[in-house]
Design an enzyme around this catalytic site. Sequence first.
Site, PDB file in Angstrom:
ATOM      1  N   GLU A 155       0.906  -1.296  -0.242  1.00 55.23           N
ATOM      2  CA  GLU A 155      -0.152  -0.013  -0.040  1.00 55.23           C
ATOM      3  C   GLU A 155       0.833   1.210  -0.071  1.00 55.23           C
ATOM      4  OE1 GLU A 155      -3.157  -0.179   3.158  1.00 55.23           O
ATOM      5  OE2 GLU A 155      -3.893  -1.845   2.030  1.00 55.23           O
ATOM      6  N   GLU A 188      -5.113  -8.416  -0.570  1.00 53.11           N
ATOM      7  CA  GLU A 188      -5.883  -8.238   0.902  1.00 53.11           C
ATOM      8  C   GLU A 188      -7.394  -8.272   0.490  1.00 53.11           C
ATOM      9  OE1 GLU A 188      -4.539  -5.579   3.668  1.00 53.11           O
ATOM     10  OE2 GLU A 188      -2.570  -6.069   3.112  1.00 53.11           O
TER      11      GLU A 188
END
Length: 499
Positions: free
Chosen positions: A159, A276
Amino acid sequence: MRYPVPAEPSGRLSDAWRFCVGTGRFDLALRRDYQDSLALVQREIGFRHIRGHGLFSDGVGVHRPYEYEGARRVLHSFTYLDQVIDAYLELGIQPFLELGFMPSELASGEQTVFWWRGNITPPSSWQEWAGLVRATVTHLIDRYGLDLVRRWPIEVWNEPNLDVFWLGADEAAYHRLYEITARTIKDVDTSLQVGGPSISPGSDEWMPRFADFVTARDVPCDFLSRHAYTSGPAQHVPFGVHQTMGPASGLLEQFATTRRQVAGGPLADLPVHITEFNSSYRPDNPIHDTAFNAAYLAPVLAEGGELVDSFSYWTFSDMFEEAGIPTSIFHGGFGLLTHRQIKKPTYHLYAFLARMGDQLLTRGEDHLVTRDAAGRVTVLAWAPVDVTGGPAVSGHTVRLSIPFRGESVFMLRSSVSEEMGNAWTAWSEMGRPRSPHPKQLDILREAAEPVRRHRSLPVNGGTVELDLTLDRHEVTLVELSPVVDETPPWWDDSRILGL
């Protein structure tokens, strides 16, 4: 309405849900409870890969700089890395390697994330970072063999579009990190898989710019990755949060975004991995412990494989310390299992899928029907959920007409709901003990098992009429097997008491 199920399959059911599962940071795998939990998951579900943060963080101890003869040198130590991957392989699961975070003695700053302080800054030496990547990949090949390691996707960072994970969310700096990492990996062996950019929801413009960057500079990229969540901003309470929820269809929309963004370009045919996903992005949201979560995610698991090559549930276990050490056995952790191996309703959603056949017969908004090579038909059905907080639906019905040969079938039905197979409900009724004593743990494990029912159903005109009434937030698996009646001709149940 009764849905007719086709007699012949329309194709194969994707098992993209099984390709990968998430985990807490890398070195947690050294603990007994972690390995016990993963062993249970692998026995009853069986994921192929596992992904988590912290491979290069200080707790694993790979990067070990030292001074000798007036010069800085680096020892690359793989003591813990080997133990973790050995344990994975023994349990029948392979790593999905995420390269991060920055070792503190290679970091350019002191900014960290999580309770365990993963460093989020770029390297102070790009050459030393490349050396770390090269040494690690080379060691893995030397220890486990190229044929095996080339099956392990290697993802660059986590991220980077969020400034809590990558200093300043500096896109240019991430592109540099990605390019140096990818070229280093391919220099070791061109067959190794490398990809990214592992972005979180909310910064979708990152993906097309990443695609443009790797294309323009001819940077190796074997897969694209992103994450998906549907929860709103955190409303904090002590040791937890509450959040609003978007509809589950929002997860499927996020799954589809990457392929839509790169359509028609040179990366259009690359695998897309959702590395995820879950309802909430918080590890302390009680929604993860509930039957709601299982019913909410059921349509996502049923359809997600049509959109992406994999989607990785975050995570398999509550052994997860990003927000600190959990204060209670149930604390809203991401896991399919709590600490001490108590199964949550979402665990059973996955276990149910693992028992389904691979021939897809039909799929609807509240059901999925498959068949296996032996002729066993399986039906996964789920009750609708209301993310607005309205009354939970009870008494939802699913009616199917299923073609079947023979005179009768044996039906085994396994269910979890607000009242069935729900340890969280039992724990709440116990008074929410933070540290249940052994007897309470035994009760919770028993309460966590699905409620199972069975009966014989007639086949009339080559069809079985299946009527399922679902409880609040119920997810149910029905297994239908042909009956071969071997009852001897002299048998008479009415005479069991000798009358």
